[in-house]
Design a protein around this motif. Structure first.
Motif, PDB file in Angstrom:
ATOM      1  N   PRO A 318      26.248  -5.521  53.648  1.00 27.99           N
ATOM      2  CA  PRO A 318      26.593  -4.636  52.521  1.00 27.99           C
ATOM      3  C   PRO A 318      26.490  -3.153  52.905  1.00 27.99           C
ATOM      4  N   VAL A 319      27.285  -2.756  53.910  1.00 32.53           N
ATOM      5  CA  VAL A 319      27.182  -1.381  54.414  1.00 32.53           C
ATOM      6  C   VAL A 319      27.640  -0.376  53.350  1.00 32.53           C
ATOM      7  N   ALA A 320      28.743  -0.727  52.666  1.00 31.79           N
ATOM      8  CA  ALA A 320      29.248   0.205  51.646  1.00 31.79           C
ATOM      9  C   ALA A 320      28.179   0.439  50.577  1.00 31.79           C
ATOM     10  N   GLU A 321      27.459  -0.620  50.211  1.00 32.34           N
ATOM     11  CA  GLU A 321      26.387  -0.487  49.202  1.00 32.34           C
ATOM     12  C   GLU A 321      25.257   0.385  49.742  1.00 32.34           C
ATOM     13  N   ARG A 322      24.916   0.186  51.026  1.00 31.43           N
ATOM     14  CA  ARG A 322      23.857   0.998  51.649  1.00 31.43           C
ATOM     15  C   ARG A 322      24.244   2.474  51.647  1.00 31.43           C
ATOM     16  N   VAL A 323      25.512   2.713  51.991  1.00 34.32           N
ATOM     17  CA  VAL A 323      26.013   4.092  52.029  1.00 34.32           C
ATOM     18  C   VAL A 323      25.951   4.695  50.618  1.00 34.32           C
ATOM     19  N   ALA A 324      26.347   3.893  49.624  1.00 31.08           N
ATOM     20  CA  ALA A 324      26.328   4.394  48.237  1.00 31.08           C
ATOM     21  C   ALA A 324      24.893   4.691  47.798  1.00 31.08           C
ATOM     22  N   ALA A 325      23.956   3.797  48.164  1.00 27.16           N
ATOM     23  CA  ALA A 325      22.560   3.998  47.767  1.00 27.16           C
ATOM     24  C   ALA A 325      21.994   5.243  48.453  1.00 27.16           C
ATOM     25  N   LEU A 326      22.285   5.392  49.737  1.00 28.34           N
ATOM     26  CA  LEU A 326      21.788   6.565  50.468  1.00 28.34           C
ATOM     27  C   LEU A 326      22.403   7.846  49.896  1.00 28.34           C
ATOM     28  N   SER A 327      23.691   7.774  49.560  1.00 25.34           N
ATOM     29  CA  SER A 327      24.358   8.958  48.997  1.00 25.34           C
ATOM     30  C   SER A 327      23.666   9.388  47.701  1.00 25.34           C
ATOM     31  N   ARG A 328      23.344   8.391  46.865  1.00 26.84           N
ATOM     32  CA  ARG A 328      22.639   8.699  45.604  1.00 26.84           C
ATOM     33  C   ARG A 328      21.282   9.326  45.882  1.00 26.84           C
ATOM     34  N   MET A 329      20.536   8.724  46.806  1.00 24.42           N
ATOM     35  CA  MET A 329      19.192   9.240  47.122  1.00 24.42           C
ATOM     36  C   MET A 329      19.278  10.667  47.649  1.00 24.42           C
ATOM     37  N   GLN A 330      20.230  10.891  48.525  1.00 26.20           N
ATOM     38  CA  GLN A 330      20.363  12.222  49.116  1.00 26.20           C
ATOM     39  C   GLN A 330      20.631  13.271  48.041  1.00 26.20           C
ATOM     40  N   SER A 331      21.600  12.971  47.140  1.00 28.00           N
ATOM     41  CA  SER A 331      21.920  14.019  46.160  1.00 28.00           C
ATOM     42  C   SER A 331      20.763  14.210  45.179  1.00 28.00           C
ATOM     43  N   GLU A 332      20.056  13.121  44.846  1.00 26.89           N
ATOM     44  CA  GLU A 332      18.911  13.281  43.936  1.00 26.89           C
ATOM     45  C   GLU A 332      17.782  14.068  44.603  1.00 26.89           C
ATOM     46  N   LYS A 333      17.489  13.724  45.845  1.00 29.81           N
ATOM     47  CA  LYS A 333      16.310  14.335  46.483  1.00 29.81           C
ATOM     48  C   LYS A 333      16.534  15.810  46.851  1.00 29.81           C
ATOM     49  N   VAL A 334      17.771  16.119  47.265  1.00 31.53           N
ATOM     50  CA  VAL A 334      18.006  17.517  47.656  1.00 31.53           C
ATOM     51  C   VAL A 334      18.096  18.414  46.412  1.00 31.53           C
ATOM     52  N   ALA A 335      18.427  17.778  45.271  1.00 28.15           N
ATOM     53  CA  ALA A 335      18.632  18.562  44.038  1.00 28.15           C
ATOM     54  C   ALA A 335      17.360  19.309  43.608  1.00 28.15           C
ATOM     55  N   ARG A 336      16.188  18.831  44.042  1.00 28.29           N
ATOM     56  CA  ARG A 336      14.956  19.512  43.630  1.00 28.29           C
ATOM     57  C   ARG A 336      14.923  20.969  44.107  1.00 28.29           C
ATOM     58  N   PHE A 337      15.765  21.297  45.109  1.00 31.36           N
ATOM     59  CA  PHE A 337      15.773  22.663  45.637  1.00 31.36           C
ATOM     60  C   PHE A 337      16.870  23.540  45.023  1.00 31.36           C
ATOM     61  N   SER A 338      17.653  22.945  44.119  1.00 32.80           N
ATOM     62  CA  SER A 338      18.810  23.671  43.580  1.00 32.80           C
ATOM     63  C   SER A 338      18.430  24.999  42.928  1.00 32.80           C
ATOM     64  N   GLU A 339      17.333  24.984  42.176  1.00 34.29           N
ATOM     65  CA  GLU A 339      16.927  26.211  41.472  1.00 34.29           C
ATOM     66  C   GLU A 339      15.820  26.939  42.219  1.00 34.29           C
ATOM     67  N   ASP A 340      15.536  26.487  43.422  1.00 32.25           N
ATOM     68  CA  ASP A 340      14.405  27.035  44.183  1.00 32.25           C
ATOM     69  C   ASP A 340      14.838  28.329  44.866  1.00 32.25           C
ATOM     70  N   PRO A 341      14.200  29.449  44.554  1.00 29.86           N
ATOM     71  CA  PRO A 341      14.658  30.730  45.100  1.00 29.86           C
ATOM     72  C   PRO A 341      14.517  30.858  46.621  1.00 29.86           C
ATOM     73  N   ARG A 342      13.749  29.962  47.221  1.00 27.97           N
ATOM     74  CA  ARG A 342      13.581  30.042  48.688  1.00 27.97           C
ATOM     75  C   ARG A 342      14.803  29.490  49.418  1.00 27.97           C
ATOM     76  N   PHE A 343      15.624  28.745  48.690  1.00 25.15           N
ATOM     77  CA  PHE A 343      16.793  28.099  49.298  1.00 25.15           C
ATOM     78  C   PHE A 343      18.071  28.497  48.569  1.00 25.15           C
ATOM     79  N   GLU A 344      19.179  28.317  49.238  1.00 27.88           N
ATOM     80  CA  GLU A 344      20.467  28.529  48.553  1.00 27.88           C
ATOM     81  C   GLU A 344      21.497  27.521  49.070  1.00 27.88           C
ATOM     82  N   ASN A 345      22.637  27.479  48.365  1.00 27.42           N
ATOM     83  CA  ASN A 345      23.742  26.584  48.747  1.00 27.42           C
ATOM     84  C   ASN A 345      23.280  25.140  48.975  1.00 27.42           C
TER      85      ASN A 345
END
Ligand code: PLP
Length: 419
Positions: A318-345
Protein backbone atom coordinates in the motif's frame (compact mmCIF):
# COMPACT_ATOMS: atom_id res chain seq x y z
CA UNK A 1 42.94 14.39 6.35
CA UNK A 2 42.51 11.17 8.41
CA UNK A 3 44.49 9.14 5.88
CA UNK A 4 41.46 9.05 3.55
CA UNK A 5 41.96 9.41 -0.20
CA UNK A 6 38.28 10.15 -0.81
CA UNK A 7 37.25 13.50 -2.32
CA UNK A 8 33.59 13.87 -1.33
CA UNK A 9 30.83 15.59 -3.36
CA UNK A 10 29.72 19.12 -2.46
CA UNK A 11 32.16 19.02 0.45
CA UNK A 12 34.65 21.68 1.49
CA UNK A 13 37.22 19.39 3.05
CA UNK A 14 39.06 22.30 4.71
CA UNK A 15 35.96 22.92 6.81
CA UNK A 16 34.88 19.30 7.22
CA UNK A 17 37.97 17.29 8.03
CA UNK A 18 36.18 14.24 9.40
CA UNK A 19 32.81 12.70 8.74
CA UNK A 20 30.94 9.78 10.26
CA UNK A 21 31.34 6.44 8.48
CA UNK A 22 28.09 4.57 7.92
CA UNK A 23 28.29 0.84 8.51
CA UNK A 24 24.68 -0.16 8.17
CA UNK A 25 21.35 1.11 6.86
CA UNK A 26 17.83 0.00 7.65
CA UNK A 27 14.43 1.58 7.03
CA UNK A 28 14.68 5.28 7.82
CA UNK A 29 17.94 4.85 9.75
CA UNK A 30 21.69 4.94 9.20
CA UNK A 31 24.11 3.48 11.72
CA UNK A 32 27.71 4.61 12.08
CA UNK A 33 30.75 2.41 12.69
CA UNK A 34 30.52 3.12 16.41
CA UNK A 35 26.84 2.19 16.52
CA UNK A 36 25.32 5.70 16.58
CA UNK A 37 21.92 5.79 14.88
CA UNK A 38 21.03 8.68 12.56
CA UNK A 39 17.52 9.31 11.18
CA UNK A 40 17.80 9.84 7.42
CA UNK A 41 15.44 12.81 7.08
CA UNK A 42 16.55 13.55 3.51
CA UNK A 43 16.32 10.02 2.10
CA UNK A 44 20.06 10.09 1.36
CA UNK A 45 19.80 12.94 -1.13
CA UNK A 46 16.23 12.14 -2.10
CA UNK A 47 16.85 8.67 -3.49
CA UNK A 48 15.42 6.27 -0.88
CA UNK A 49 11.65 5.94 -1.15
CA UNK A 50 10.34 2.86 0.72
CA UNK A 51 13.23 2.82 3.21
CA UNK A 52 16.83 1.65 3.16
CA UNK A 53 17.41 -1.96 2.12
CA UNK A 54 13.82 -2.90 1.34
CA UNK A 55 13.98 -6.73 1.41
CA UNK A 56 12.31 -7.19 -2.00
CA UNK A 57 14.78 -4.87 -3.70
CA UNK A 58 17.75 -6.47 -1.96
CA UNK A 59 16.49 -9.94 -2.97
CA UNK A 60 16.00 -8.81 -6.57
CA UNK A 61 19.58 -7.55 -6.67
CA UNK A 62 20.92 -10.79 -5.17
CA UNK A 63 18.88 -12.91 -7.58
CA UNK A 64 19.88 -10.88 -10.64
CA UNK A 65 23.56 -11.47 -9.88
CA UNK A 66 22.96 -15.24 -10.24
CA UNK A 67 22.57 -14.86 -14.00
CA UNK A 68 23.68 -11.46 -15.29
CA UNK A 69 26.15 -8.64 -14.86
CA UNK A 70 26.74 -5.73 -17.25
CA UNK A 71 25.98 -6.51 -20.87
CA UNK A 72 26.66 -4.10 -23.73
CA UNK A 73 23.30 -2.56 -24.63
CA UNK A 74 23.99 -1.49 -28.20
CA UNK A 75 23.03 -4.36 -30.50
CA UNK A 76 21.99 -6.60 -27.57
CA UNK A 77 19.15 -6.57 -25.12
CA UNK A 78 18.11 -8.46 -21.97
CA UNK A 79 14.99 -9.42 -20.08
CA UNK A 80 15.32 -7.06 -17.06
CA UNK A 81 15.63 -4.02 -19.36
CA UNK A 82 12.76 -5.17 -21.59
CA UNK A 83 10.45 -5.86 -18.67
CA UNK A 84 11.33 -2.61 -16.95
CA UNK A 85 10.73 -0.55 -20.09
CA UNK A 86 7.23 -1.96 -20.54
CA UNK A 87 6.47 -1.54 -16.83
CA UNK A 88 7.61 2.09 -17.01
CA UNK A 89 5.53 2.80 -20.10
CA UNK A 90 2.52 1.30 -18.28
CA UNK A 91 2.80 3.50 -15.19
CA UNK A 92 4.18 6.73 -16.67
CA UNK A 93 1.90 9.51 -17.95
CA UNK A 94 0.19 8.46 -21.19
CA UNK A 95 2.01 8.86 -24.48
CA UNK A 96 5.52 8.19 -23.19
CA UNK A 97 6.16 5.05 -25.22
CA UNK A 98 9.94 4.81 -25.38
CA UNK A 99 12.51 4.32 -22.63
CA UNK A 100 16.16 5.28 -22.93
CA UNK A 101 18.40 4.13 -20.06
CA UNK A 102 21.31 5.90 -18.44
CA UNK A 103 22.81 6.00 -14.96
CA UNK A 104 22.08 9.23 -13.10
CA UNK A 105 19.70 12.14 -12.97
CA UNK A 106 22.21 14.35 -14.75
CA UNK A 107 22.65 11.92 -17.62
CA UNK A 108 18.89 11.50 -17.95
CA UNK A 109 18.73 15.27 -18.43
CA UNK A 110 21.59 15.31 -20.96
CA UNK A 111 19.72 12.60 -22.87
CA UNK A 112 16.50 14.64 -22.76
CA UNK A 113 18.20 17.75 -24.14
CA UNK A 114 19.91 15.77 -26.89
CA UNK A 115 16.62 14.06 -27.80
CA UNK A 116 14.94 17.46 -28.12
CA UNK A 117 17.63 18.89 -30.39
CA UNK A 118 17.87 15.64 -32.35
CA UNK A 119 14.13 15.68 -32.88
CA UNK A 120 14.09 19.15 -34.46
CA UNK A 121 17.18 18.48 -36.56
CA UNK A 122 15.85 15.18 -37.83
CA UNK A 123 12.47 16.58 -38.82
CA UNK A 124 14.31 19.22 -40.80
CA UNK A 125 13.32 22.23 -38.71
CA UNK A 126 16.31 22.77 -36.42
CA UNK A 127 15.77 24.53 -33.11
CA UNK A 128 18.30 24.75 -30.31
CA UNK A 129 17.07 27.24 -27.72
CA UNK A 130 16.18 25.79 -24.33
CA UNK A 131 13.85 27.54 -21.91
CA UNK A 132 14.42 27.00 -18.19
CA UNK A 133 12.80 28.08 -14.95
CA UNK A 134 14.54 30.45 -12.55
CA UNK A 135 16.10 28.57 -9.56
CA UNK A 136 15.96 25.26 -11.43
CA UNK A 137 18.46 22.48 -10.83
CA UNK A 138 19.01 19.58 -13.20
CA UNK A 139 22.39 18.12 -12.28
CA UNK A 140 26.09 18.83 -12.41
CA UNK A 141 27.25 17.82 -15.88
CA UNK A 142 27.88 20.69 -18.30
CA UNK A 143 24.55 20.46 -20.15
CA UNK A 144 22.58 19.94 -16.95
CA UNK A 145 24.34 22.91 -15.32
CA UNK A 146 23.63 25.03 -18.39
CA UNK A 147 19.89 24.56 -17.92
CA UNK A 148 20.11 25.09 -14.16
CA UNK A 149 20.42 28.22 -12.07
CA UNK A 150 23.79 29.97 -12.21
CA UNK A 151 25.52 30.63 -8.91
CA UNK A 152 28.37 29.69 -6.67
CA UNK A 153 27.99 26.02 -7.68
CA UNK A 154 28.94 26.62 -11.27
CA UNK A 155 30.71 30.02 -11.38
CA UNK A 156 34.03 28.37 -12.29
CA UNK A 157 32.49 26.55 -15.25
CA UNK A 158 30.36 29.43 -16.51
CA UNK A 159 32.46 29.94 -19.68
CA UNK A 160 31.47 26.44 -20.81
CA UNK A 161 27.76 26.75 -20.13
CA UNK A 162 25.42 27.45 -23.05
CA UNK A 163 22.90 30.29 -23.11
CA UNK A 164 19.28 29.61 -22.21
CA UNK A 165 16.08 31.65 -21.88
CA UNK A 166 14.98 31.87 -18.27
CA UNK A 167 11.37 32.37 -17.16
CA UNK A 168 10.71 33.54 -13.59
CA UNK A 169 9.79 31.12 -10.83
CA UNK A 170 5.97 31.23 -10.41
CA UNK A 171 6.01 32.66 -6.89
CA UNK A 172 2.63 32.88 -5.14
CA UNK A 173 0.63 35.73 -6.63
CA UNK A 174 3.05 36.16 -9.54
CA UNK A 175 2.21 33.06 -11.56
CA UNK A 176 0.96 35.07 -14.53
CA UNK A 177 4.42 36.64 -14.96
CA UNK A 178 5.87 33.17 -15.51
CA UNK A 179 3.21 32.29 -18.07
CA UNK A 180 3.57 35.62 -19.86
CA UNK A 181 7.34 35.23 -20.01
CA UNK A 182 6.96 31.74 -21.47
CA UNK A 183 4.48 33.03 -24.07
CA UNK A 184 6.98 35.69 -25.04
CA UNK A 185 10.01 33.42 -25.44
CA UNK A 186 8.06 30.84 -27.43
CA UNK A 187 6.24 33.30 -29.69
CA UNK A 188 8.78 33.04 -32.54
CA UNK A 189 8.37 29.24 -32.61
CA UNK A 190 12.10 28.74 -32.18
CA UNK A 191 12.32 27.36 -28.65
CA UNK A 192 13.22 23.66 -28.79
CA UNK A 193 12.18 22.73 -25.26
CA UNK A 194 11.16 23.88 -21.83
CA UNK A 195 12.73 21.90 -18.98
CA UNK A 196 11.11 22.12 -15.54
CA UNK A 197 11.00 20.38 -12.21
CA UNK A 198 7.24 19.82 -11.80
CA UNK A 199 5.65 21.28 -8.62
CA UNK A 200 8.82 21.40 -6.48
CA UNK A 201 12.22 22.90 -7.33
CA UNK A 202 14.52 20.81 -5.14
CA UNK A 203 18.08 22.11 -4.92
CA UNK A 204 16.85 25.63 -5.71
CA UNK A 205 15.40 25.68 -2.18
CA UNK A 206 12.37 23.34 -2.13
CA UNK A 207 10.33 26.01 -3.89
CA UNK A 208 6.76 24.92 -4.54
CA UNK A 209 4.23 26.03 -7.14
CA UNK A 210 0.73 24.91 -8.07
CA UNK A 211 -0.21 22.25 -10.61
CA UNK A 212 -2.34 24.68 -12.62
CA UNK A 213 0.84 26.61 -13.57
CA UNK A 214 2.37 23.41 -14.84
CA UNK A 215 -0.76 22.68 -16.87
CA UNK A 216 -0.68 26.19 -18.37
CA UNK A 217 3.01 25.89 -19.25
CA UNK A 218 2.25 22.66 -21.08
CA UNK A 219 -0.56 24.33 -22.99
CA UNK A 220 1.70 27.19 -24.09
CA UNK A 221 4.43 24.72 -25.07
CA UNK A 222 1.97 22.78 -27.23
CA UNK A 223 0.79 25.93 -28.98
CA UNK A 224 4.32 26.87 -30.01
CA UNK A 225 5.54 23.34 -30.77
CA UNK A 226 8.03 23.58 -27.89
CA UNK A 227 8.83 20.21 -26.35
CA UNK A 228 7.99 19.88 -22.67
CA UNK A 229 10.65 18.13 -20.59
CA UNK A 230 9.58 17.15 -17.08
CA UNK A 231 12.60 16.55 -14.87
CA UNK A 232 11.01 14.17 -12.34
CA UNK A 233 14.37 13.02 -10.99
CA UNK A 234 13.49 14.33 -7.53
CA UNK A 235 9.69 14.61 -7.76
CA UNK A 236 9.04 11.13 -9.17
CA UNK A 237 8.09 7.98 -7.25
CA UNK A 238 5.61 9.53 -4.87
CA UNK A 239 7.55 12.45 -3.43
CA UNK A 240 4.92 15.05 -4.27
CA UNK A 241 1.98 12.78 -3.33
CA UNK A 242 1.42 11.08 -6.70
CA UNK A 243 3.65 8.63 -8.54
CA UNK A 244 4.78 11.42 -10.87
CA UNK A 245 4.18 15.11 -10.13
CA UNK A 246 2.88 15.72 -13.68
CA UNK A 247 -0.19 13.64 -12.83
CA UNK A 248 -1.44 16.42 -10.54
CA UNK A 249 -1.54 18.80 -13.50
CA UNK A 250 -3.17 16.17 -15.71
CA UNK A 251 -0.39 16.53 -18.26
CA UNK A 252 1.87 14.20 -20.21
CA UNK A 253 5.24 15.69 -21.00
CA UNK A 254 7.01 14.98 -24.30
CA UNK A 255 10.06 13.80 -22.36
CA UNK A 256 10.28 12.67 -18.74
CA UNK A 257 13.51 12.17 -16.76
CA UNK A 258 13.52 9.73 -13.86
CA UNK A 259 16.27 8.37 -11.59
CA UNK A 260 16.73 8.46 -7.76
CA UNK A 261 13.57 6.56 -6.62
CA UNK A 262 13.51 4.47 -9.80
CA UNK A 263 15.32 1.66 -7.95
CA UNK A 264 13.80 2.64 -4.61
CA UNK A 265 17.12 4.40 -4.09
CA UNK A 266 19.17 1.22 -3.83
CA UNK A 267 21.41 1.34 -6.89
CA UNK A 268 22.06 3.85 -9.70
CA UNK A 269 19.81 3.85 -12.75
CA UNK A 270 18.05 6.48 -14.83
CA UNK A 271 15.57 6.52 -17.66
CA UNK A 272 14.48 9.18 -20.10
CA UNK A 273 11.00 8.48 -21.46
CA UNK A 274 9.93 9.97 -24.77
CA UNK A 275 6.92 10.11 -27.06
CA UNK A 276 6.63 8.11 -30.24
CA UNK A 277 7.04 11.31 -32.30
CA UNK A 278 10.49 11.87 -30.80
CA UNK A 279 11.49 8.25 -31.37
CA UNK A 280 10.12 8.35 -34.94
CA UNK A 281 12.21 11.42 -35.72
CA UNK A 282 15.29 9.30 -35.00
CA UNK A 283 13.96 6.19 -36.78
CA UNK A 284 15.41 6.09 -40.25
CA UNK A 285 17.55 4.08 -42.63
CA UNK A 286 19.80 7.14 -42.58
CA UNK A 287 22.41 6.35 -39.94
CA UNK A 288 23.09 10.04 -39.41
CA UNK A 289 19.69 10.23 -37.70
CA UNK A 290 20.69 7.72 -35.02
CA UNK A 291 20.35 8.89 -31.42
CA UNK A 292 24.04 9.17 -30.62
CA UNK A 293 24.18 8.65 -26.90
CA UNK A 294 25.36 5.88 -24.62
CA UNK A 295 27.21 5.23 -21.42
CA UNK A 296 29.06 2.03 -20.57
CA UNK A 297 26.64 0.96 -17.86
CA UNK A 298 23.46 1.68 -19.81
CA UNK A 299 20.58 -0.56 -18.65
CA UNK A 300 22.66 -2.43 -16.09
CA UNK A 301 20.66 -5.65 -15.55
CA UNK A 302 21.13 -5.65 -11.78
CA UNK A 303 19.88 -2.09 -11.54
CA UNK A 304 16.95 -2.92 -13.87
CA UNK A 305 16.04 -5.86 -11.60
CA UNK A 306 16.08 -3.51 -8.60
CA UNK A 307 13.78 -1.08 -10.47
CA UNK A 308 11.40 -3.91 -11.38
CA UNK A 309 11.25 -4.88 -7.70
CA UNK A 310 10.52 -1.24 -6.87
CA UNK A 311 7.59 -1.22 -9.30
CA UNK A 312 6.34 -4.52 -7.83
CA UNK A 313 6.40 -2.90 -4.40
CA UNK A 314 4.28 -0.04 -5.77
CA UNK A 315 1.80 -2.61 -7.10
CA UNK A 316 1.81 -5.06 -4.19
CA UNK A 317 2.20 -2.92 -1.09
CA UNK A 318 0.00 0.00 0.00
CA UNK A 319 2.62 2.55 -1.08
CA UNK A 320 0.07 5.12 -2.25
CA UNK A 321 -1.60 4.93 1.18
CA UNK A 322 1.79 5.32 2.92
CA UNK A 323 2.56 8.34 0.77
CA UNK A 324 -0.86 9.84 1.56
CA UNK A 325 -0.40 9.23 5.30
CA UNK A 326 3.09 10.74 5.28
CA UNK A 327 1.85 13.72 3.26
CA UNK A 328 -0.85 14.35 5.88
CA UNK A 329 1.63 14.04 8.75
CA UNK A 330 4.10 16.36 7.08
CA UNK A 331 1.59 19.14 6.45
CA UNK A 332 0.14 18.83 9.97
CA UNK A 333 3.50 18.77 11.73
CA UNK A 334 5.14 21.58 9.80
CA UNK A 335 2.04 23.76 10.25
CA UNK A 336 2.97 24.41 13.89
CA UNK A 337 5.59 26.85 12.56
CA UNK A 338 3.24 28.75 10.25
CA UNK A 339 2.67 31.61 12.68
CA UNK A 340 6.07 31.29 14.32
CA UNK A 341 8.04 34.53 13.84
CA UNK A 342 11.36 32.65 13.84
CA UNK A 343 10.41 30.95 10.57
CA UNK A 344 8.89 31.96 7.27
CA UNK A 345 7.55 30.39 4.06
CA UNK A 346 6.32 27.27 5.83
CA UNK A 347 5.15 24.88 3.11
CA UNK A 348 4.50 21.29 2.08
CA UNK A 349 3.80 19.41 -1.14
CA UNK A 350 3.10 15.71 -0.78
CA UNK A 351 5.77 14.10 1.39
CA UNK A 352 8.07 17.14 1.29
CA UNK A 353 7.94 19.89 3.92
CA UNK A 354 10.13 22.99 4.09
CA UNK A 355 10.49 26.17 6.07
CA UNK A 356 13.00 28.99 6.28
CA UNK A 357 14.80 30.16 9.37
CA UNK A 358 14.70 33.95 9.48
CA UNK A 359 18.31 35.08 9.27
CA UNK A 360 20.08 38.19 8.06
CA UNK A 361 22.27 36.29 5.65
CA UNK A 362 20.14 33.84 3.62
CA UNK A 363 21.09 31.90 0.46
CA UNK A 364 22.96 28.66 -0.08
CA UNK A 365 26.21 29.80 1.55
CA UNK A 366 24.40 31.29 4.53
CA UNK A 367 26.54 30.84 7.63
CA UNK A 368 23.65 29.16 9.32
CA UNK A 369 23.57 26.16 6.91
CA UNK A 370 26.59 24.19 8.19
CA UNK A 371 25.78 25.14 11.78
CA UNK A 372 22.28 23.76 11.40
CA UNK A 373 23.58 20.57 9.83
CA UNK A 374 25.97 20.01 12.76
CA UNK A 375 23.21 20.86 15.22
CA UNK A 376 20.88 18.22 13.76
CA UNK A 377 23.62 15.61 13.42
CA UNK A 378 24.43 16.09 17.09
CA UNK A 379 20.84 14.98 17.76
CA UNK A 380 21.06 11.92 15.53
CA UNK A 381 19.25 13.55 12.61
CA UNK A 382 20.49 13.78 9.02
CA UNK A 383 19.20 17.12 7.75
CA UNK A 384 21.05 19.15 5.09
CA UNK A 385 19.57 22.64 4.98
CA UNK A 386 19.89 24.54 1.71
CA UNK A 387 21.27 27.70 3.33
CA UNK A 388 18.55 28.78 5.74
CA UNK A 389 15.94 26.49 4.13
CA UNK A 390 15.29 23.50 6.37
CA UNK A 391 13.46 20.70 4.62
CA UNK A 392 12.22 17.26 5.59
CA UNK A 393 12.08 14.67 2.80
CA UNK A 394 12.05 11.29 4.52
CA UNK A 395 11.59 7.72 3.28
CA UNK A 396 7.94 6.62 3.32
CA UNK A 397 8.50 4.19 6.21
CA UNK A 398 9.26 7.01 8.67
CA UNK A 399 6.92 6.98 11.68
CA UNK A 400 4.97 9.80 13.26
CA UNK A 401 7.16 9.58 16.40
CA UNK A 402 10.32 9.83 14.33
CA UNK A 403 8.94 12.90 12.58
CA UNK A 404 8.02 14.42 15.96
CA UNK A 405 11.62 14.05 17.03
CA UNK A 406 12.67 15.90 13.92
CA UNK A 407 10.19 18.74 14.33
CA UNK A 408 11.15 19.09 18.00
CA UNK A 409 14.75 19.56 16.88
CA UNK A 410 13.66 22.15 14.30
CA UNK A 411 11.87 24.00 17.08
CA UNK A 412 15.02 23.86 19.19
CA UNK A 413 17.12 25.04 16.26
CA UNK A 414 14.81 28.01 15.90
CA UNK A 415 15.14 28.77 19.60
CA UNK A 416 18.89 28.68 19.95
CA UNK A 417 20.95 25.95 18.38
CA UNK A 418 21.58 27.66 15.09
CA UNK A 419 22.76 30.98 16.43
N1 PLP B 1 17.41 16.73 -11.66
C1 PLP B 1 16.90 17.02 -10.46
C2 PLP B 1 15.55 17.65 -10.36
C3 PLP B 1 17.62 16.72 -9.29
O1 PLP B 1 17.10 17.03 -8.10
C4 PLP B 1 18.89 16.10 -9.43
C5 PLP B 1 19.67 15.77 -8.24
O2 PLP B 1 19.41 16.15 -7.14
C6 PLP B 1 19.37 15.83 -10.71
C7 PLP B 1 18.61 16.14 -11.81
C8 PLP B 1 20.71 15.20 -10.90
O3 PLP B 1 20.69 13.88 -10.48
P1 PLP B 1 22.05 13.11 -10.18
O4 PLP B 1 22.62 13.71 -8.94
O5 PLP B 1 21.63 11.68 -10.01
O6 PLP B 1 22.94 13.31 -11.37
Amino acid sequence: MNGSAVWHPFTQHALEPAMPAIARTEGAWLQTNDGTRILDAISSWWVVTHGHRHPKIMDAIRNATETLDQVIFAGLTHEPAEQLASALVDIAPAGLDWVFYSDSGSTSVEVALKMALGYFRNIGAPRSRIVVMEHGYHGDTIGAMSVGARGVFNAAYEPLLFDVDTIPFPAAGREQETLDAFETVTRDGQAAALIVEPLVLGAGGMLMYPARVLAELKRIAERSGTLFIADEVMTGWGRTGTLFACEQAGISPDILCTSKGLTGGAIPLAATLATDAIFRAHYSTDRAKTFFHSSSYTANPIACAAALANIDIWHEEPVAERVAALSRMQSEKVARFSEDPRFENVRATGTIAALELRVGNAGYLAEVGPRLRAFFLGRGLLVRPLGNVIYVLPPYCVTSDELDRLYEAIDEAGASGSR
